[in-house]
Design an enzyme around this catalytic site. Structure first.
Site, PDB file in Angstrom:
ATOM      1  CE  LYS A  22      58.857 -49.666 -18.077  1.00 56.01           C
ATOM      2  NZ  LYS A  22      58.377 -50.942 -17.547  1.00 56.01           N
ATOM      3  CG  ASN A  23      55.482 -51.020 -20.398  1.00 55.88           C
ATOM      4  OD1 ASN A  23      56.523 -51.288 -19.793  1.00 55.88           O
ATOM      5  ND2 ASN A  23      54.418 -50.521 -19.790  1.00 55.88           N
ATOM      6  CB  CYS A 118      54.491 -55.875  -7.410  1.00 54.87           C
ATOM      7  SG  CYS A 118      53.910 -54.492  -8.291  1.00 54.87           S
ATOM      8  NE  ARG A 123      51.387 -56.116 -11.882  1.00 54.61           N
ATOM      9  CZ  ARG A 123      52.321 -55.303 -12.356  1.00 54.61           C
ATOM     10  NH1 ARG A 123      52.932 -54.476 -11.549  1.00 54.61           N
ATOM     11  NH2 ARG A 123      52.641 -55.309 -13.637  1.00 54.61           N
ATOM     12  CG  ASP A 309      51.804 -47.953 -16.660  1.00 55.34           C
ATOM     13  OD1 ASP A 309      51.488 -48.425 -15.556  1.00 55.34           O
ATOM     14  OD2 ASP A 309      52.338 -48.635 -17.562  1.00 55.34           O
ATOM     15  NE  ARG A 401      61.405 -51.268 -12.716  1.00 55.10           N
ATOM     16  CZ  ARG A 401      60.116 -51.500 -12.566  1.00 55.10           C
ATOM     17  NH1 ARG A 401      59.504 -51.164 -11.459  1.00 55.10           N
ATOM     18  NH2 ARG A 401      59.426 -52.074 -13.526  1.00 55.10           N
TER      19      ARG A 401
HETATM   20  C1  UD1 Z   1      51.518 -54.100 -18.153  1.00 59.36           C
HETATM   21  C2  UD1 Z   1      52.542 -52.997 -18.102  1.00 59.36           C
HETATM   22  C3  UD1 Z   1      52.302 -52.099 -16.880  1.00 59.36           C
HETATM   23  C4  UD1 Z   1      50.869 -51.578 -16.885  1.00 59.36           C
HETATM   24  C5  UD1 Z   1      49.883 -52.740 -17.016  1.00 59.36           C
HETATM   25  C6  UD1 Z   1      48.456 -52.281 -17.195  1.00 59.36           C
HETATM   26  C7  UD1 Z   1      54.505 -53.957 -19.137  1.00 59.36           C
HETATM   27  C8  UD1 Z   1      55.901 -54.410 -18.984  1.00 59.36           C
HETATM   28  N1  UD1 Z   1      53.868 -53.579 -18.025  1.00 59.36           N
HETATM   29  O1  UD1 Z   1      51.700 -54.916 -16.996  1.00 59.36           O
HETATM   30  O2  UD1 Z   1      53.210 -50.998 -16.953  1.00 59.36           O
HETATM   31  O3  UD1 Z   1      50.614 -50.902 -15.675  1.00 59.36           O
HETATM   32  O4  UD1 Z   1      50.208 -53.538 -18.183  1.00 59.36           O
HETATM   33  O5  UD1 Z   1      48.335 -51.452 -18.289  1.00 59.36           O
HETATM   34  O6  UD1 Z   1      53.983 -53.878 -20.225  1.00 59.36           O
HETATM   35  N2  UD1 Z   1      45.520 -59.649 -14.126  1.00 59.36           N
HETATM   36  C9  UD1 Z   1      44.819 -60.766 -13.718  1.00 59.36           C
HETATM   37  N3  UD1 Z   1      45.314 -62.002 -14.062  1.00 59.36           N
HETATM   38  C10 UD1 Z   1      46.461 -62.161 -14.787  1.00 59.36           C
HETATM   39  C11 UD1 Z   1      47.167 -60.999 -15.215  1.00 59.36           C
HETATM   40  C12 UD1 Z   1      46.646 -59.761 -14.859  1.00 59.36           C
HETATM   41  O7  UD1 Z   1      43.770 -60.667 -13.066  1.00 59.36           O
HETATM   42  O8  UD1 Z   1      46.848 -63.284 -15.065  1.00 59.36           O
HETATM   43  C13 UD1 Z   1      45.005 -58.307 -13.750  1.00 59.36           C
HETATM   44  C14 UD1 Z   1      46.017 -57.442 -13.026  1.00 59.36           C
HETATM   45  O9  UD1 Z   1      46.026 -57.712 -11.635  1.00 59.36           O
HETATM   46  C15 UD1 Z   1      45.521 -56.063 -13.341  1.00 59.36           C
HETATM   47  C16 UD1 Z   1      44.996 -56.204 -14.775  1.00 59.36           C
HETATM   48  O10 UD1 Z   1      44.761 -57.599 -14.956  1.00 59.36           O
HETATM   49  O11 UD1 Z   1      44.449 -55.741 -12.480  1.00 59.36           O
HETATM   50  C17 UD1 Z   1      45.939 -55.706 -15.842  1.00 59.36           C
HETATM   51  O12 UD1 Z   1      47.240 -56.239 -15.622  1.00 59.36           O
HETATM   52  P1  UD1 Z   1      48.205 -56.604 -16.835  1.00 59.36           P
HETATM   53  O13 UD1 Z   1      47.694 -55.966 -18.080  1.00 59.36           O
HETATM   54  O14 UD1 Z   1      48.430 -58.080 -16.844  1.00 59.36           O
HETATM   55  O15 UD1 Z   1      49.555 -55.905 -16.383  1.00 59.36           O
HETATM   56  P2  UD1 Z   1      50.987 -56.334 -16.911  1.00 59.36           P
HETATM   57  O16 UD1 Z   1      50.855 -56.933 -18.257  1.00 59.36           O
HETATM   58  O17 UD1 Z   1      51.706 -57.104 -15.864  1.00 59.36           O
END
Ligand code: UD1
Length: 424
Positions: A22-23, A118, A123, A309, A401
């Site tokens: 999915k991701n 969330c 997030r 995850d 989902r």
């Molecule tokens: C993706 C995955 C999700 C998984 C996560 C971490 C998808 C669709 N989703 O989510 O299933 O749990 O990676 O492996 O692929 N962060 C910041 N600033 C930002 C963005 C993120 O500080 O601008 C932090 C987040 O709060 C978190 C960490 O970085 O603590 C990792 O998050 P991130 O890798 O961005 O998660 P997603 O890409 O949203």
């Protein structure tokens, strides 16, 4: 709303086909709008997040058709001229943010609703914005929307990791945008998850010039345009890990057909420490539970560390281990919504800051529980497989989902699990 009913006690045996990731599928489908013709994505999982992304593609003018029993998606972006991702769609699925980079790069403009909070914790999206701004995008936050514009992106060097390490979808957005930027982009602190590698391979199949994917430094030479492509996405390592935990907790033996052992290093290592036998067998991975589970400590990390995850599913497994496990969440430190629900099933877990202290119990007891998010629902189902009596997992839409027919796959392995109409 539907609920899942599980009668615990059956031992899982047999073969389960692992679906596409999915991701990987979500950012790949979003990036397909950058192509100059229709792309075909094979091995797509039949999950509701893919349906939500499809709605979004259609909303911005793409034509999307499914074939091969729903597992092949053809995306024709010729009707897309730019686009907005409204709140109604982004609130259903945070991953809608992965349209930001592709829309901006291809059409010079994007307006995406801010995702907001969330259930698994804050997030933020600062890294997405920082990376795109470094490529020359003008970004404003207006009335709950990210408004991004660019007259032409240009390559730049950008450090993209934050205090919790690299960001998966920020890397996806900035890498996708850089592919159509002028000159060379270097992303330092890039995410190196297999799903990012898959997105890079998809972009390369369209003519992108990307080096270093799979490492923390990505180099991208911009190209003028991207051609249409046919691409098969990787198997879902999180679904595979979920079935590993399910097989282990029941003391069963399950063949995970198509699972990629090389994407599951940290998971295989931790489960081996817990006494679960795991081996590669050609194109499959075989998991064998031994009837008892040893307690293990684990901390989640970005890839190649233990994935956040799979934290909830490992926590479920540890509820019946022989001792005390400390499970520390380093990626989303508040991601413990499954814990009070597991405790309703007679687990003994307490939360200390970003850690769950799990004291193994001899037996779980089936109970009505509430799913709070996708992976938490999987953890409750895993616990239900060994709990005495009947477990009802309410709000099961969360599981749809990201899991393609989980109850059908588990039933085929011998579990007593089915769906019913629920009132919660
Ligand atoms: C993706 C995955 C999700 C998984 C996560 C971490 C998808 C669709 N989703 O989510 O299933 O749990 O990676 O492996 O692929 N962060 C910041 N600033 C930002 C963005 C993120 O500080 O601008 C932090 C987040 O709060 C978190 C960490 O970085 O603590 C990792 O998050 P991130 O890798 O961005 O998660 P997603 O890409 O949203």
């Amino acid at each position: 709303m539907e609920k899942m009913i599980i009668e615990g006690g059956a031992c899982l045996r047999g073969t389960v086909e692992i679906s596409g990731a999915k991701n990987a599928c979500l950012p790949i489908m979003a990036a397909s709008i950058m192509a100059e013709g229709p792309c075909v994505i094979r091995n797509a999982p039949r999950v509701s997040d893919v349906n939500t992304l499809t709605e979004m593609l259609r909303f911005i003018g793409a034509t999307v058709d499914f074939s091969d029993n729903g597992c092949s998606v053809r995306i024709d972006p010729s009707g897309v001229t730019g686009g907005d991702a409204p709140y109604e769609m982004v609130k259903k699925m945070r991953a809608s943010i992965c349209f930001l980079g592709p829309l901006l790069a291809r059409f010079g403009r994007a307006s995406i609703s801010l995702p907001g909070g969330c259930v698994i914790g804050p997030r933020p999206i600062g890294l997405h914005l920082k990376g795109l701004a470094a490529l020359g995008a003008r970004i404003e936050l207006n009335h709950g929307y990210i408004e991004a514009e660019a007259d032409g992106l240009r390559g730049a060097e950008v450090f993209l990791a934050g205090r919790f390490g690299p960001s998966v979808l920020a890397t996806a957005n900035v890498m996708s945008a850089a592919v159509l930027a002028g000159g060379t982009t270097r992303i330092i602190g890039a995410a190196c998850e297999p799903e990012i590698v898959d997105l890079a391979e998809f972009l390369i199949s369209m003519g992108a010039r990307i080096r270093g994917h799979g490492s923390h430094i990505l180099e991208i030479d911009g190209v003028e345009g991207l051609s249409a492509s046919e691409y098969t996405i990787i198997p879902d390592r999180i679904e595979a890990g979920t079935f590993m935990a399910a097989a282990a907790i029941t003391g069963g033996e399950v063949v995970l057909a198509g699972a990629r052992h090389d994407h599951l290093g940290a998971v295989v290592d931790k489960l081996a420490e817990a006494g679960v036998e795991i081996r590669r067998d050609g194109e499959s991975v075989v998991v064998k539970g031994t009837g008892s589970v040893r307690n293990v400590d684990v901390a989640t990390h970005h890839y190649p560390g233990f994935p956040t995850d799979l934290q909830a599913q490992l926590t479920a497994l540890m509820t019946v281990s022989e001792g005390i496990s400390i499970i520390t969440e380093k990626v989303f430190p508040e991601r413990f919504m499954h814990v009070p629900e597991l405790n309703r099933m007679a687990a003994n877990i307490s939360i200390e800051g970003p850690s769950a202290i799990v004291r193994g119990v001899r037996e779980l007891s089936g109970a009505p529980v509430m799913a709070s998010d996708l992976r938490a629902s999987a953890a409750l189902i895993i616990a239900g497989l060994v709990a005495g009596g009947r477990t009802e997992v309410n709000r099961v839409y969360h599981i749809d989902r990201g899991y393609d027919g989980i109850e059908k796959k588990l039933s085929a392995l011998g579990a007593r699990i089915w769906r019913e109409k629920g009132s919660l």
